[in-house]
Design a protein around this motif. Structure first.
Motif, PDB file in Angstrom:
ATOM      1  N   VAL A  75       0.881  -1.166   0.000  1.00 11.58           N
ATOM      2  CA  VAL A  75       0.000   0.000   0.000  1.00 11.58           C
ATOM      3  C   VAL A  75       0.915   1.211   0.000  1.00 11.58           C
ATOM      4  O   VAL A  75       1.810   1.313   0.844  1.00 11.58           O
ATOM      5  CB  VAL A  75      -0.930   0.011   1.238  1.00 11.58           C
ATOM      6  CG1 VAL A  75      -1.678   1.334   1.329  1.00 11.58           C
ATOM      7  CG2 VAL A  75      -1.904  -1.155   1.181  1.00 11.58           C
ATOM      8  N   SER A  76       0.730   2.110  -0.973  1.00 11.55           N
ATOM      9  CA  SER A  76       1.635   3.250  -1.098  1.00 11.55           C
ATOM     10  C   SER A  76       0.836   4.531  -1.294  1.00 11.55           C
ATOM     11  O   SER A  76      -0.355   4.495  -1.552  1.00 11.55           O
ATOM     12  CB  SER A  76       2.607   3.031  -2.267  1.00 11.55           C
ATOM     13  OG  SER A  76       1.914   2.799  -3.487  1.00 11.55           O
ATOM     14  N   ASN A  77       1.530   5.672  -1.169  1.00 10.29           N
ATOM     15  CA  ASN A  77       0.817   6.953  -1.260  1.00 10.29           C
ATOM     16  C   ASN A  77       1.308   7.841  -2.381  1.00 10.29           C
ATOM     17  O   ASN A  77       0.897   8.989  -2.484  1.00 10.29           O
ATOM     18  CB  ASN A  77       0.954   7.721   0.064  1.00 10.29           C
ATOM     19  CG  ASN A  77       2.333   8.335   0.244  1.00 10.29           C
ATOM     20  OD1 ASN A  77       3.345   7.676   0.032  1.00 10.29           O
ATOM     21  ND2 ASN A  77       2.390   9.598   0.627  1.00 10.29           N
ATOM     22  N   GLY A  78       2.194   7.311  -3.247  1.00 18.02           N
ATOM     23  CA  GLY A  78       2.725   8.103  -4.343  1.00 18.02           C
ATOM     24  C   GLY A  78       1.827   8.077  -5.561  1.00 18.02           C
ATOM     25  O   GLY A  78       0.702   7.579  -5.524  1.00 18.02           O
ATOM     26  N   ALA A  79       2.342   8.597  -6.664  1.00 18.26           N
ATOM     27  CA  ALA A  79       1.546   8.692  -7.888  1.00 18.26           C
ATOM     28  C   ALA A  79       1.334   7.333  -8.553  1.00 18.26           C
ATOM     29  O   ALA A  79       0.512   7.218  -9.458  1.00 18.26           O
ATOM     30  CB  ALA A  79       2.222   9.654  -8.863  1.00 18.26           C
ATOM     31  N   TYR A  80       2.062   6.300  -8.089  1.00 19.62           N
ATOM     32  CA  TYR A  80       1.983   4.974  -8.720  1.00 19.62           C
ATOM     33  C   TYR A  80       1.893   3.867  -7.677  1.00 19.62           C
ATOM     34  O   TYR A  80       2.295   4.050  -6.525  1.00 19.62           O
ATOM     35  CB  TYR A  80       3.193   4.740  -9.632  1.00 19.62           C
ATOM     36  CG  TYR A  80       3.238   5.715 -10.781  1.00 19.62           C
ATOM     37  CD1 TYR A  80       2.634   5.429 -11.996  1.00 19.62           C
ATOM     38  CD2 TYR A  80       3.837   6.968 -10.622  1.00 19.62           C
ATOM     39  CE1 TYR A  80       2.636   6.349 -13.036  1.00 19.62           C
ATOM     40  CE2 TYR A  80       3.838   7.896 -11.658  1.00 19.62           C
ATOM     41  CZ  TYR A  80       3.231   7.579 -12.855  1.00 19.62           C
ATOM     42  OH  TYR A  80       3.213   8.501 -13.878  1.00 19.62           O
ATOM     43  N   VAL A  81       1.378   2.736  -8.121  1.00 19.27           N
ATOM     44  CA  VAL A  81       1.329   1.530  -7.287  1.00 19.27           C
ATOM     45  C   VAL A  81       2.116   0.434  -8.003  1.00 19.27           C
ATOM     46  O   VAL A  81       2.201   0.409  -9.232  1.00 19.27           O
ATOM     47  CB  VAL A  81      -0.119   1.062  -7.029  1.00 19.27           C
ATOM     48  CG1 VAL A  81      -0.855   2.071  -6.161  1.00 19.27           C
ATOM     49  CG2 VAL A  81      -0.869   0.833  -8.343  1.00 19.27           C
ATOM     50  N   LEU A  82       2.681  -0.472  -7.230  1.00 18.94           N
ATOM     51  CA  LEU A  82       3.442  -1.587  -7.791  1.00 18.94           C
ATOM     52  C   LEU A  82       2.475  -2.691  -8.198  1.00 18.94           C
ATOM     53  O   LEU A  82       1.717  -3.194  -7.373  1.00 18.94           O
ATOM     54  CB  LEU A  82       4.435  -2.109  -6.760  1.00 18.94           C
ATOM     55  CG  LEU A  82       5.370  -3.229  -7.222  1.00 18.94           C
ATOM     56  CD1 LEU A  82       6.399  -2.684  -8.210  1.00 18.94           C
ATOM     57  CD2 LEU A  82       6.074  -3.855  -6.019  1.00 18.94           C
ATOM     58  N   THR A  83       2.510  -3.069  -9.475  1.00 16.87           N
ATOM     59  CA  THR A  83       1.589  -4.109  -9.954  1.00 16.87           C
ATOM     60  C   THR A  83       2.305  -5.394 -10.357  1.00 16.87           C
ATOM     61  O   THR A  83       1.667  -6.438 -10.508  1.00 16.87           O
ATOM     62  CB  THR A  83       0.774  -3.598 -11.162  1.00 16.87           C
ATOM     63  OG1 THR A  83       1.669  -3.181 -12.200  1.00 16.87           O
ATOM     64  CG2 THR A  83      -0.111  -2.428 -10.738  1.00 16.87           C
ATOM     65  N   ARG A 114      12.178  -7.499 -14.064  1.00 22.81           N
ATOM     66  CA  ARG A 114      11.356  -6.329 -14.357  1.00 22.81           C
ATOM     67  C   ARG A 114      10.463  -5.975 -13.176  1.00 22.81           C
ATOM     68  O   ARG A 114      10.155  -6.820 -12.324  1.00 22.81           O
ATOM     69  CB  ARG A 114      10.476  -6.573 -15.593  1.00 22.81           C
ATOM     70  CG  ARG A 114       9.493  -7.688 -15.420  1.00 22.81           C
ATOM     71  CD  ARG A 114       8.777  -8.052 -16.721  1.00 22.81           C
ATOM     72  NE  ARG A 114       7.564  -7.279 -16.904  1.00 22.81           N
ATOM     73  CZ  ARG A 114       7.259  -6.642 -18.032  1.00 22.81           C
ATOM     74  NH1 ARG A 114       8.084  -6.650 -19.051  1.00 22.81           N
ATOM     75  NH2 ARG A 114       6.128  -5.978 -18.142  1.00 22.81           N
ATOM     76  N   SER A 115      10.067  -4.712 -13.147  1.00 21.55           N
ATOM     77  CA  SER A 115       9.032  -4.282 -12.217  1.00 21.55           C
ATOM     78  C   SER A 115       8.127  -3.309 -12.961  1.00 21.55           C
ATOM     79  O   SER A 115       8.564  -2.609 -13.877  1.00 21.55           O
ATOM     80  CB  SER A 115       9.631  -3.615 -10.974  1.00 21.55           C
ATOM     81  OG  SER A 115      10.353  -2.451 -11.324  1.00 21.55           O
ATOM     82  N   VAL A 116       6.861  -3.295 -12.580  1.00 17.39           N
ATOM     83  CA  VAL A 116       5.871  -2.446 -13.249  1.00 17.39           C
ATOM     84  C   VAL A 116       5.112  -1.652 -12.194  1.00 17.39           C
ATOM     85  O   VAL A 116       4.699  -2.195 -11.166  1.00 17.39           O
ATOM     86  CB  VAL A 116       4.879  -3.290 -14.074  1.00 17.39           C
ATOM     87  CG1 VAL A 116       3.840  -2.385 -14.736  1.00 17.39           C
ATOM     88  CG2 VAL A 116       5.608  -4.121 -15.122  1.00 17.39           C
ATOM     89  N   ARG A 117       4.952  -0.372 -12.451  1.00 14.57           N
ATOM     90  CA  ARG A 117       4.128   0.454 -11.577  1.00 14.57           C
ATOM     91  C   ARG A 117       3.106   1.211 -12.427  1.00 14.57           C
ATOM     92  O   ARG A 117       3.417   1.670 -13.514  1.00 14.57           O
ATOM     93  CB  ARG A 117       4.987   1.399 -10.745  1.00 14.57           C
ATOM     94  CG  ARG A 117       6.102   2.120 -11.486  1.00 14.57           C
ATOM     95  CD  ARG A 117       7.205   2.499 -10.496  1.00 14.57           C
ATOM     96  NE  ARG A 117       8.120   3.515 -10.986  1.00 14.57           N
ATOM     97  CZ  ARG A 117       9.315   3.258 -11.503  1.00 14.57           C
ATOM     98  NH1 ARG A 117       9.727   2.002 -11.632  1.00 14.57           N
ATOM     99  NH2 ARG A 117      10.111   4.245 -11.892  1.00 14.57           N
ATOM    100  N   GLU A 118       1.903   1.302 -11.911  1.00 13.26           N
ATOM    101  CA  GLU A 118       0.801   1.926 -12.639  1.00 13.26           C
ATOM    102  C   GLU A 118       0.160   3.013 -11.791  1.00 13.26           C
ATOM    103  O   GLU A 118       0.307   3.039 -10.575  1.00 13.26           O
ATOM    104  CB  GLU A 118      -0.221   0.856 -13.053  1.00 13.26           C
ATOM    105  CG  GLU A 118       0.380  -0.212 -13.957  1.00 13.26           C
ATOM    106  CD  GLU A 118      -0.636  -1.243 -14.415  1.00 13.26           C
ATOM    107  OE1 GLU A 118      -1.842  -0.926 -14.403  1.00 13.26           O
ATOM    108  OE2 GLU A 118      -0.227  -2.362 -14.776  1.00 13.26           O
TER     109      GLU A 118
END
Length: 541
Positions: free
Chosen positions: A212-220, A227-231
């Motif tokens: 659970v995060s508070n930035g403009a993106y979340v880790l999906t 690789r890592s993906v954030r949306e």
């Protein structure tokens, strides 16, 4: 704001309470047609150390964490402070108390409000010996009341000088009127953390299914070493002004493989391999870029009891440093606009005045002769060659530099340096545990002030991997925390580092990238290179 210093902006913020939305709305220039697919794909060298704000310790990891989490303050494209979760702050008259006013529309990705208690929890967590954060020392450096005592285990984390006055007012008590304190709140270690999620999932709280995060993106998505993906985080307070929908970070250890994939259209950005910037700039003038960065590249001697006896002799250390032809490294090996380094602190640091060091003005032939004389004085020569192992983390560029250094030392001084490379996390652990003789080092400033570099060589620094200890250096750095005239103090520290040579400065960084022409908003004027995907955009081709 473009030409305003950070400190001047900090003063402005304390009185005007700037809001972030007005700034964010203008980050896409008028007349730009945005691409339909707003996916930004870039290459990172290694798997990041962590996605936990209080644990991450590497640049690649911090870049991801800066997207996933938002701290009190952010930076704009020029590196100036702008609002984050805090709309602004106020400092007491004696500069010992800072009060941050938090926006009431900031939310976690699960919809819960972000409150001052989330910062209290995170900051206490960062100094808690139980977590053993690699950046504990940074919190102590911030001069927060009782931080040093808590880290030492003499006080409880609850005694840290932070409190939630109410849900949207965060107060910090300092032990000294640190003039650059607000700039330090852009660092990942100071970002908020979701207490309930951490307590529920423990070490696995940063996995995509738990985080659970508070930035403009979340880790999906996260496939380690791949690789890592954030949306986009639909709960982010400024989501409507975010343009990039999806960010993909691909771990590609080989710079040339990454370049091939970039040229094939698989990446929007990648680092330019050492030595290839001139030819790529000629072939792709709109894509190949080079600009100053607030980072240094050096080798550190292991001066602890586990290090080689030879390195306890300052003449040996100075001989090795003097024999390095930095012009060959920067002009023939790297070829990306990197300036040669004779001080640990980059000249680009705001307010830093480099000392007039003797060796910086010498011809290389003079340095070489001085190196030979010093090494002979230390008792090393053809009949007793100096031998040691030098380690670096796996990278073609690092290997090229290491090979060049070892050849210089062998040809000029008869030194036998054995090269060894390590995977990133192993390298960090071995260097941190003093399981090395000579090790590559690099540091990118956590804020734009000389102490972010020089504090690494304080006796008590958590990143003083070579265990250099000098009482006068410690004293000067302590004085600088409260002095209005810090430049002369830092200049004296650099003079001592030249006399003692605990590290070998090689060069200062340049950002040397291939940026696709459809990528807009990259902050080339921010020497710290704290970038936020929410400020980028893809242009229609």
């Amino acid at each position: 704001m473009k030409h305003m210093s950070k400190l001047a902006l900090a003063t402005l913020l304390s009185t005007t309470m700037l809001t972030g939305a007005a700034i964010a709305e203008s980050h896409v220039p008028e007349g730009v047609t945005l691409a339909e697919d707003q996916t930004f794909t870039y290459r990172q060298l290694d798997e990041f150390s962590s996605l936990d704000p209080q644990v991450v310790e590497d640049v690649d990891g911090a870049n991801v964490v800066r997207d996933l989490f938002e701290g009190l303050m952010n930076q704009d494209a020029e590196g100036n402070l702008v609002p984050g979760v805090a709309t602004g702050y106020e400092a007491s008259e004696d500069k010992m108390t800072y009060t941050f006013n938090l926006r009431e529309d900031a939310k976690w990705s699960n919809g819960d409000p972000v409150t001052a208690n989330d910062f209290v929890y995170a900051w206490r967590r960062a100094v808690d010996p139980e977590l053993a954060s690699p950046y504990q020392w940074f919190m102590e450096l911030m001069s927060i009341e009782n931080a040093a005592e808590i880290i030492a285990g003499d006080m409880a984390p609850e005694e840290l000088g932070v409190k939630a006055v109410d849900d949207y007012t965060f107060e910090v008590q300092l032990t000294a009127p640190l003039p650059y304190f607000p700039q330090m709140t852009t660092h990942a270690t100071t970002f908020p953390a979701p207490q309930s999620v951490i307590e529920e999932h423990g070490d696995e709280w940063t996995r995509p299914e738990n985080i659970v995060s508070n930035g403009a993106y979340v880790l999906t998505e996260h496939l380690p070493n791949e690789r890592s993906v954030r949306e986009r985080n639909e709960m982010y307070w400024d989501n409507e002004n975010t343009v990039i929908d999806r960010v993909v970070a691909l771990v590609i250890n080989d710079e040339n493989v990454a370049l091939t994939r970039y040229l094939a259209g698989e990446l929007d950005q990648t680092d330019i391999p050492a030595g290839q910037y001139p030819s790529l700039k000629e072939e792709y003038p709109e894509q190949a870029v080079s600009f100053p960065r607030l980072c240094n590249y050096y080798y550190t001697f292991n001066l602890s009891d586990s290090g080689p006896e030879a390195f306890q002799d300052v003449n040996v250390r100075k001989a090795l440093a003097l024999a390095v032809d930095r012009d060959i490294i920067t002009e023939r090996v790297m070829q990306g606009g990197q300036p040669p380094a004779y001080t640990f602190t980059p000249a680009a640091v705001a307010g830093f005045e480099p000392p007039q060091l003797e060796w910086a003005g010498m011809e290389q032939s003079e340095r070489d002769q001085m190196a030979k004389d010093l090494l002979a004085e230390a008792g090393y020569g053809p009949d007793n060659p100096l031998e040691f192992e030098m380690v670096y983390n796996t990278s073609e560029a690092h290997e090229k530099v290491a090979v060049a250094l070892s050849q210089m030392w062998k040809q000029k001084l008869g030194v036998q340096a054995t090269l060894a490379n390590m995977e990133w996390k192993v390298f960090l652990e071995e260097r941190g545990n003093q399981n090395f003789e000579l090790a590559r080092g690099a540091w990118c400033g956590d804020y734009n002030e000389a102490s972010t570099f020089l504090d690494l060589l304080d006796s008590d620094s958590g990143y003083n991997d070579g265990k250099f200890s000098n009482g006068r250096v410690d004293e000067l750095l302590e004085q600088a925390k409260t002095s209005d005239e810090r430049a002369p103090l830092y200049t004296e520290v650099e003079q001592i580092l030249y006399e003692e040579m605990p590290v070998i400065p090689i060069y200062h960084y340049a950002g040397v990238y291939m940026n696709d022409t459809d990528l807009g908003g990259w902050p080339v004027d921010n020497v710290e290179q704290n970038w936020y995907s929410k400020n980028l955009y893809k242009i229609a081709e």
